[in-house]
Design a protein around this motif. Structure first.
Motif, mmCIF file in Angstrom:
data_model
loop_
_atom_site.group_PDB
_atom_site.id
_atom_site.type_symbol
_atom_site.label_atom_id
_atom_site.label_comp_id
_atom_site.label_asym_id
_atom_site.label_seq_id
_atom_site.Cartn_x
_atom_site.Cartn_y
_atom_site.Cartn_z
ATOM 1 N N UNK A 1 -25.551 33.973 -92.263
ATOM 2 C CA UNK A 1 -24.404 34.444 -93.182
ATOM 3 C C UNK A 1 -25.562 34.199 -94.532
ATOM 4 N N UNK A 2 -25.425 35.463 -95.264
ATOM 5 C CA UNK A 2 -26.445 35.405 -96.408
ATOM 6 C C UNK A 2 -25.750 34.622 -97.592
ATOM 7 N N UNK A 3 -26.692 33.914 -98.329
ATOM 8 C CA UNK A 3 -26.247 33.138 -99.312
ATOM 9 C C UNK A 3 -26.067 33.981 -100.741
ATOM 10 N N UNK A 4 -25.159 33.494 -101.477
ATOM 11 C CA UNK A 4 -24.984 34.331 -102.705
ATOM 12 C C UNK A 4 -25.182 33.749 -103.962
ATOM 13 N N UNK A 5 -26.188 34.333 -104.544
ATOM 14 C CA UNK A 5 -26.749 33.756 -106.110
ATOM 15 C C UNK A 5 -25.718 33.649 -107.069
ATOM 16 N N UNK A 6 -25.693 32.710 -107.894
ATOM 17 C CA UNK A 6 -24.726 32.397 -108.943
ATOM 18 C C UNK A 6 -25.456 32.195 -110.209
ATOM 19 N N UNK A 7 -25.206 32.710 -111.108
ATOM 20 C CA UNK A 7 -25.613 33.000 -112.418
ATOM 21 C C UNK A 7 -24.962 32.156 -113.414
ATOM 22 N N UNK A 8 -25.573 31.110 -114.124
ATOM 23 C CA UNK A 8 -24.954 30.380 -115.051
ATOM 24 C C UNK A 8 -24.838 31.107 -116.537
#
Length: 309
Positions: A1-8
């Motif tokens: 399952x791929x990770x999802x990037x989060x941007x502050x």
């Protein structure tokens, strides 16, 4: 399952203007006879992103002018400045995408000249012997000649200047002192800092004493301050608001700047040092109190001047 990037979520540069720290002076006041029941607190305005208190006024002037249509797309902001307000305009212009033309005395310090050019400002030099008054006269001529090209910000007459301090600087001081401020000491140049901050403090407590600071002579080295008896008075200046005036000698202010750097760790400009000179005079007369002063900028922009030679 791929990770999802989060941007502050970030913030605009101009959102960092204001909310500067209020620093307590310790060693120098004690050495100069200020009692232990008297505090001297200093607003460290070099923490603004443009490096000075002028970021506040410049931001409000630009915001108000864009809101009411005086500064429209394609227009150039024009004003006269001795340096710090110009730096603030140039910084905001670069960040928001509008051109800035500044009329400055040809005697402007090398550091301020280079900073303005780094931000992309167009500089027009006025007679060095006429100081900021000469720059104002030339800026007015340019604005009158091409009114469709320029938005003339006119910091010396623009009410947005003092309103910036009424809505920010004064509010911050009241919050940071818990409303315990008894005296405000501020230098007089455009006079916006005193007019706005002073009005806000007086509205909260009419007993707050407002002390203006100006050079003791027309031929002075306190960059950013005006010798009011011999200068063009800013239209926003109301002398009835100031309870007391302190005149500071250039040599006295320079000596204080060096002392603050070496004994308080505060590296400030000459107008800030002059404000501390006046604040200490006031504080020495008190048995108790909370004296707040404004330190307009740091000392970096003055390294090539006589202050540090």
């Amino acid at each position: 399952m791929g990770s999802r990037a989060h941007c502050i979520k970030g913030e605009q540069l101009t959102e960092r203007i204001g909310r500067t720290p209020l620093l307590r002076l310790a060693r120098v006041p004690a050495q100069l006879g200020v009692g232990t029941e008297v505090q001297i607190l200093a607003k460290a305005e070099w923490f603004n992103p443009g490096g000075s208190v002028k970021d506040r006024a410049a931001l409000r002037i630009v915001e108000d002018a864009r809101r009411d249509g005086r500064l429209r797309p394609g227009m150039t902001l024009l004003d006269a400045t001795s340096g710090n307000t110009g730096i603030a305009y140039a910084m905001i212009g670069a960040a928001w995408g509008f051109p800035v033309t500044l009329v400055v005395p040809a005697s402007i310090g090398e550091e301020r000249r280079r900073i303005l050019l780094a931000y992309g400002a167009n500089l027009i030099f006025s007679d060095p012997y006429e100081g900021t008054d000469g720059a104002i006269r030339l800026a007015r001529e340019l604005a009158a000649r091409e009114p469709d090209r320029y938005f003339y910000a006119d910091q010396y007459s623009n009410p947005s200047n003092w309103l910036a301090h009424y809505d920010t600087t004064g509010v911050e001081i009241l919050e940071q002192t818990g409303g315990e401020v008894t005296h405000l000491v501020a230098g007089l140049g455009t006079t916006g800092t005193m007019m706005g901050t002073g009005r806000r403090l007086k509205d909260a407590n009419p007993d707050v004493v407002l002390i203006g600071v100006q050079p003791d002579d027309a031929f002075h080295g306190l960059e950013g301050l005006k010798h009011l008896p011999t200068a063009m008075l800013p239209a926003i200046y109301d002398p009835s608001l100031v309870d007391r005036m302190e005149l500071v000698n250039t040599d006295e202010a320079f000596a204080m700047a060096r002392q603050l750097a070496r004994e308080e760790g505060l590296f400030v400009g000459p107008s800030a040092a002059a404000a501390i000179v006046a604040a200490i005079r006031v504080a020495r007369e008190l048995s108790s109190g909370c004296v707040v002063t404004i330190l307009p900028d740091g000392g970096v922009k003055y390294l090539s001047t006589q202050l540090w030679q």
